[in-house]
Design an enzyme around this catalytic site. Sequence first.
Site, PDB file in Angstrom:
ATOM      1  N   GLU A 183       0.823  -1.219   0.000  1.00  0.00           N
ATOM      2  CA  GLU A 183       0.000   0.000   0.000  1.00  0.00           C
ATOM      3  C   GLU A 183       0.849   1.257   0.000  1.00  0.00           C
ATOM      4  OE1 GLU A 183      -0.650  -2.560   1.888  1.00  0.00           O
ATOM      5  OE2 GLU A 183      -2.671  -3.182   1.318  1.00  0.00           O
TER       6      GLU A 183
ATOM      7  N   HIS B  81     -10.349  -4.908  10.129  1.00  0.00           N
ATOM      8  CA  HIS B  81     -10.996  -4.825   8.813  1.00  0.00           C
ATOM      9  C   HIS B  81     -12.264  -3.996   8.886  1.00  0.00           C
ATOM     10  CE1 HIS B  81      -8.242  -8.095   7.883  1.00  0.00           C
ATOM     11  NE2 HIS B  81      -8.573  -8.035   6.618  1.00  0.00           N
TER      12      HIS B  81
END
Lengths: 323, 339, 322
Positions: free
Chosen positions: A59, A128
């Site tokens: 990322e 998450h």
Amino acid sequence: MREIAYYEAKFEALNEIMAADPTVHLINGTFLSLSPHRHVYQALAKKYSDRIMSPPISELGFCGLATGAAMAGLRPIVDISTGSFIFEGWPQVANEAANAFSMSGGQTRVPVVFHLFHGLRGGGAAQHSASPQAMLWNNPGLEIVLPSSPRDVKGLLKSATASDNPTIFVDHVQLLDLKGDVPENDTPIPLGVADVKRKGSDVTVIATSYMVQRCLEVAEKLVNDRINVEVVDPRTLVPFDMATLMTSVEKTGRVVIVDETHQSCGVAAEIAARIVETGFDKLKAPIRRVATLDVPVPYSPPLEDYIGPRKDRIMEAILAVLR
Amino acid sequence: MLPQVPRETLLDFCRRMFVIRHFEESLVPLHDKGVFGGHYHLYIGQEATGVPALSCLRADDYLFTTHRNHGHLLARGADPKRLCAEILGRADGYNKGKGGSFHTVVTSLGFLHTSAVVAGIIPLATGTAYAAKALKNGRITVCLFGDGALEEGAAPEALNLASLWKLPVLFLCENNGKYGAGRAAGAAQSTTMAAFPLTDLPKAYKVPAQQVDGLDSGAVHITISQAVEKIRGGEGPQFVEAQTVRWPGGETNWPVVLQNTNSSLAWDVSGVPDKVREWYRSCDPLLIYIRELVDAKQATKQEIADIENKVKADIADAVEFAVASPYPKPEVAAQEYFA
Amino acid sequence: MATDREKPTELVPLLRKMWLIRAFEEKVSALYAMREIMGLLHLGIGQEAVAVGTCSLLRADDYVFGGHRSHGHAIAKGADIKRLMAEIAGRATGYCGGKGGSMHIVALDAGFVTATGVVGGTIPLALGAAFAAKEKNKGQVAVVFFGDGAGQAGAFHESLNIASLWQLPVIFVCENNGYAEFTPLSSHTLIERLARHAETYKIPSATVDGNRVLEVRNAMSKAVQHARKGKGPAFVECLTHRLRGHYEGDPAKYRELSELAEWKEKDPIARFMRELKRRKAVSDKDIAAIESDARDLVEQAAQFALDSPWPASDEVASQVTA
């Protein structure tokens, strides 16, 4: 007016955006998350295979790559996928992309879109389920967009992509199957324009993202109690449409704000502060916030259900401001 | 050795190196007198890398640099007036006073964004390279950073992306650390980077990598020209580590100039303070360069002195310009942060 | 290589543990299909040899860190399968009171410190445990399991560098199953062997067949001894294969069926059973008993989990801070 599903509207938007502008590239691609509908994205991937890249799990690397590409003439849309993963690329989003235009004295534009799915999704647990938009709102230089309906996701994705500023596109997996009206030849929805999703007269409920749908359901229930709820959806946090909100606040004098970021320094906190500063004299009751509790998101279903802006808490808040 | 270029170019390199050296030296008294504040980082001792390296680029190539950017900007032809004004936070600065020393941006010269976060620019460089490849505009990207940047996770992530997607980017690492040119064979392990030589890192990602003596302008020039040619030929990324010996004035928290440069030092360092004499005698790339110019009969000592004097006058003008430039109006702070 | 010097008494327990993991994962999968378990679930079916080959060499006070696919690692390290099953099912009797779920196992009683849902997220944490272990000077080591997808994460590199510089007693165990989430490793990097990165940072490494438990054990034994003796980190890359999709619900259409058939032949449990029979360490009857014992234990664990209560709502506010 035709009715289509949210995920279909999103796919239409991506298709139209890619067709209209050859500088739009997609970096990473779970725009439909793990949805069973994600196969529709494959059609797009085939058609524009030279403009769609699947990076490794990096990322930091690919958020930076997208930012740099935006500086050099492309308009990338980066899919960070699970909102929590923005923390892996945070330095590039918050410290480079957000600062570039201002820091350079206006020389360098960064027309990049960072797309992510936020919030409680059913078993996502602590890593998450993040809703990073409140933190990002506190990091100047980023536009922040939160669609809540099929028409909105299509119109806002187009505007977000067309914007010359780095934009965070905050989506929610719970919206993907939602059906709604989307005109055949729709137009982009400008950033900074709120939407009254339900007209009412007794109380102003300001909601974002998936919470808009939840509040509409609560509003329907309250019809039986002869309470007429107005639901206002800001649609974008930056730029922020204060005027539409205040028109509603002036009408009802009672405000409940429903948002999925955690309560402390959350989105609801900022909106409440702005309303108080702008129109304290219009309020007939203190503002109530319904946000996610200030705890790391637990895994077990009853616990996860408990901590979010539940319907019963929304109901209770509405009744409280009406007392 | 000298670069294999025409004499005019050799003299132009000489001029640019002097511009960097005298510009950087002029900042120290300005800082010490409180004309500007905050940290700043000087390129003294690295001129023979930046000047020949950047001369290999085209006008529309992209460059990324770091907090140690002044030398790169000046090597590329930035205006010392506007650079100095920016460092002083004035309205006439390149960034209108909003960036300062750390973040100077000159888009017309290919510098789109300058980050002071170590390795912050490395992923960005893969981005401009990706865009150039996608847009087929033939531009390459040069990413300039120091040895410390390889310690950050962003660097291997970017190296991997560049190699995986064959991006047209040159990673130019200027190793001015103790474990660069200053490291004797068999000396102690670096305490912050286990990989040695540093070129092992890009090689692990199949990015071709080589080392070059950063004090040798000719070696730098040929190495970079060849690397640039490969990238332009579509071979994907390249990595070059240029090694220099750290300028002793940069050892402390704030730069200290114990010896002002002038061309005569190339032949006589007897007047240089003990502490730094050895550096000026054998590790100063600027002095090495002008000695080579004279030895190769490409210039006389007088010609060089003349070039230097003109540069000194230009730098004095730049400082004067910057100091006279007004501060930006306070309300500018809340302007121009969105396009 | 496996030697015939190891006694059956050392080897049969390895098979038992591998079967326990296999039975556990298959049961969890069945419960998920029946919607008794929710959320994201990643199974390690086919990767038992790595978990058991590694953890069977560790002490109770060694630290183990995992990733999102760590049920097997925790079981191999000695976690209580009842409490583990209850956690995955989100029950109050689970290791984390239902707060962590499948990806966030913490079984401190067994020395399994934590798993993570973030790829590579525990690699820096393992450094920390190794750092503490070095300070305490009792010969403890830290082991961290991660997949090939973590090799492209910056934190992986930073951790290799620091472990090497500070000579930390950490063993990096990379389960290279050739896939990171939904795409093959080759679309993530030009490197085929992550051990290559260990070389860059001057960390001794080995690459082994992750489907042969004795080969794994042999390499781990060297790595563990190296770290325990204070000689610094080690890297072991285990080439293996994930027999199911990335997560339950993932139909794994992205792989050729023939590829799957080939690997089913390399199933670590089937292989090990063949090896043990060759050595006459077990009979078919023994094997049948081992499998059925494992399934019985797992049934009991499942029953325990499903009979357990859900956590009470006010538990959300408990243990947020110490």
